[in-house]
Design a protein around this motif. Structure first.
Motif, PDB file in Angstrom:
ATOM      1  N   ILE A   1       0.865  -1.184   0.000  1.00 39.11           N
ATOM      2  CA  ILE A   1       0.000   0.000   0.000  1.00 39.11           C
ATOM      3  C   ILE A   1       0.895   1.226   0.000  1.00 39.11           C
ATOM      4  O   ILE A   1       1.662   1.441   0.948  1.00 39.11           O
ATOM      5  CB  ILE A   1      -0.921   0.013   1.232  1.00 39.11           C
ATOM      6  N   GLN A   2       0.812   2.034  -1.036  1.00 41.96           N
ATOM      7  CA  GLN A   2       1.589   3.271  -1.139  1.00 41.96           C
ATOM      8  C   GLN A   2       0.990   4.312  -0.197  1.00 41.96           C
ATOM      9  O   GLN A   2      -0.211   4.542  -0.219  1.00 41.96           O
ATOM     10  CB  GLN A   2       1.561   3.790  -2.582  1.00 41.96           C
TER      11      GLN A   2
ATOM     12  N   GLU B   1       0.337   8.969   7.987  1.00 38.84           N
ATOM     13  CA  GLU B   1       1.232   8.277   8.915  1.00 38.84           C
ATOM     14  C   GLU B   1       0.537   7.015   9.413  1.00 38.84           C
ATOM     15  O   GLU B   1      -0.625   7.063   9.828  1.00 38.84           O
ATOM     16  CB  GLU B   1       1.535   9.215  10.085  1.00 38.84           C
ATOM     17  N   VAL B   2       1.237   5.875   9.368  1.00 41.10           N
ATOM     18  CA  VAL B   2       0.675   4.600   9.814  1.00 41.10           C
ATOM     19  C   VAL B   2       1.522   4.079  10.970  1.00 41.10           C
ATOM     20  O   VAL B   2       2.751   4.020  10.871  1.00 41.10           O
ATOM     21  CB  VAL B   2       0.654   3.562   8.670  1.00 41.10           C
ATOM     22  N   LYS B   3       0.851   3.699  12.051  1.00 45.70           N
ATOM     23  CA  LYS B   3       1.535   3.123  13.215  1.00 45.70           C
ATOM     24  C   LYS B   3       0.903   1.779  13.522  1.00 45.70           C
ATOM     25  O   LYS B   3      -0.313   1.615  13.442  1.00 45.70           O
ATOM     26  CB  LYS B   3       1.403   4.034  14.431  1.00 45.70           C
ATOM     27  N   VAL B   4       1.744   0.811  13.890  1.00 44.59           N
ATOM     28  CA  VAL B   4       1.275  -0.514  14.282  1.00 44.59           C
ATOM     29  C   VAL B   4       1.717  -0.754  15.713  1.00 44.59           C
ATOM     30  O   VAL B   4       2.910  -0.718  16.011  1.00 44.59           O
ATOM     31  CB  VAL B   4       1.847  -1.612  13.352  1.00 44.59           C
ATOM     32  N   SER B   5       0.756  -0.975  16.619  1.00 52.85           N
ATOM     33  CA  SER B   5       1.099  -1.191  18.023  1.00 52.85           C
ATOM     34  C   SER B   5       1.464  -2.654  18.257  1.00 52.85           C
ATOM     35  O   SER B   5       1.293  -3.504  17.384  1.00 52.85           O
ATOM     36  CB  SER B   5      -0.062  -0.775  18.918  1.00 52.85           C
ATOM     37  N   ALA B   6       1.932  -2.952  19.458  1.00 58.44           N
ATOM     38  CA  ALA B   6       2.359  -4.302  19.800  1.00 58.44           C
ATOM     39  C   ALA B   6       1.193  -5.292  19.791  1.00 58.44           C
ATOM     40  O   ALA B   6       1.386  -6.479  19.501  1.00 58.44           O
ATOM     41  CB  ALA B   6       3.028  -4.302  21.170  1.00 58.44           C
ATOM     42  N   ASP B   7      -0.012  -4.831  20.095  1.00 55.10           N
ATOM     43  CA  ASP B   7      -1.175  -5.728  20.098  1.00 55.10           C
ATOM     44  C   ASP B   7      -1.885  -5.756  18.753  1.00 55.10           C
ATOM     45  O   ASP B   7      -3.070  -6.078  18.681  1.00 55.10           O
ATOM     46  CB  ASP B   7      -2.140  -5.374  21.232  1.00 55.10           C
ATOM     47  N   ASN B   8      -1.163  -5.429  17.667  1.00 53.11           N
ATOM     48  CA  ASN B   8      -1.625  -5.536  16.276  1.00 53.11           C
ATOM     49  C   ASN B   8      -2.807  -4.606  15.970  1.00 53.11           C
ATOM     50  O   ASN B   8      -3.725  -4.981  15.263  1.00 53.11           O
ATOM     51  CB  ASN B   8      -1.979  -6.978  15.931  1.00 53.11           C
TER      52      ASN B   8
ATOM     53  N   ASN C   1       7.866   4.003   3.079  1.00 53.95           N
ATOM     54  CA  ASN C   1       6.634   4.683   2.694  1.00 53.95           C
ATOM     55  C   ASN C   1       5.600   3.738   2.067  1.00 53.95           C
ATOM     56  O   ASN C   1       4.785   4.149   1.251  1.00 53.95           O
ATOM     57  CB  ASN C   1       6.933   5.852   1.748  1.00 53.95           C
ATOM     58  N   HIS C   2       5.664   2.450   2.423  1.00 56.96           N
ATOM     59  CA  HIS C   2       4.692   1.444   1.988  1.00 56.96           C
ATOM     60  C   HIS C   2       4.255   0.640   3.205  1.00 56.96           C
ATOM     61  O   HIS C   2       5.039   0.415   4.125  1.00 56.96           O
ATOM     62  CB  HIS C   2       5.306   0.474   0.969  1.00 56.96           C
ATOM     63  N   VAL C   3       3.010   0.176   3.188  1.00 57.94           N
ATOM     64  CA  VAL C   3       2.514  -0.738   4.212  1.00 57.94           C
ATOM     65  C   VAL C   3       2.496  -2.125   3.587  1.00 57.94           C
ATOM     66  O   VAL C   3       1.955  -2.323   2.499  1.00 57.94           O
ATOM     67  CB  VAL C   3       1.097  -0.343   4.692  1.00 57.94           C
ATOM     68  N   ILE C   4       3.105  -3.091   4.273  1.00 62.15           N
ATOM     69  CA  ILE C   4       3.201  -4.454   3.753  1.00 62.15           C
ATOM     70  C   ILE C   4       2.538  -5.399   4.748  1.00 62.15           C
ATOM     71  O   ILE C   4       2.840  -5.379   5.938  1.00 62.15           O
ATOM     72  CB  ILE C   4       4.671  -4.850   3.523  1.00 62.15           C
TER      73      ILE C   4
END
Length: 183
Positions: free
Chosen positions: A9-10, A16-23, A49-52
């Motif tokens: 995902i571009q 801004e995308v953040k991923v926490s420890a609890d998904n 700058n991509h979400v995988i």
């Protein structure tokens, strides 16, 4: 669905995308912020700058979740940048809409007017007396609110009176024949 899940995902500028420890994936952009919990079998990473999105194994339900969560995150990114909208059309003799403050009042053939209460994260607009536009950043919420409005007075097939989506094709039925029978 795994082909969809493998696509990165571009991220546009300002998102801004953040991923926490609890998904829990949180997407912040110019229009707002959305967050969603992702299944533990799916791993979400932000790189260059991509979400995988990657999956833990190749079981059928995990493959389906892989594509599902990738698309849900892509919808979140699009929502915080562009937003979503659905337009509903009110059709009928005397049917109309009006906006009073943040409420929308529907006159759709009942003995009373139907007020649409404001929903957090959703804005209503009435561009014309026969249209209601539902806008927001959450695609699921916009679709659900639009479906709830449509359910107030579903379009009937004989005269096409009721509430329908803009561009929706209403299959019309032929009415009864008006002539008297021959003897």
């Amino acid at each position: 669905m795994s082909r969809i899940g493998r696509m990165p995902i571009q991220l546009p500028a300002g998102v801004e995308v953040k991923v926490s420890a609890d998904n829990v994936v949180t997407v912040k952009g110019p229009k707002g912020e959305l967050s969603r919990e992702v299944a533990p079998v799916i791993t979400v990473k932000v790189e260059n700058n991509h979400v995988i999105c990657t999956r833990a194994n190749d079981e059928a339900d995990v493959k389906a979740k892989h594509g599902l969560y990738r698309k849900l995150i892509a919808n979140m990114v699009e929502g915080v940048t562009k937003g979503y909208e659905k337009t509903l059309v009110v059709n009928g003799v005397g049917y109309k809409t009006s906006k009073q403050g943040d409420k929308v009042i529907l006159e759709v053939g009942y003995s009373h007017n139907v007020p649409l209460e404001p929903v957090p994260g959703i804005t209503y607009e009435c561009p014309s007396p026969t249209e209601v536009t539902v806008k927001g950043i959450d695609k699921e919420l916009v679709g659900q609110v639009a479906a709830n409005i449509r359910a107030i007075r579903k379009t009937e097939p004989y005269h096409a009176y009721g509430i329908s989506y803009k561009g929706e094709v209403i299959v019309r039925k032929e009415g009864k024949k008006g002539g008297k029978g021959k003897k």
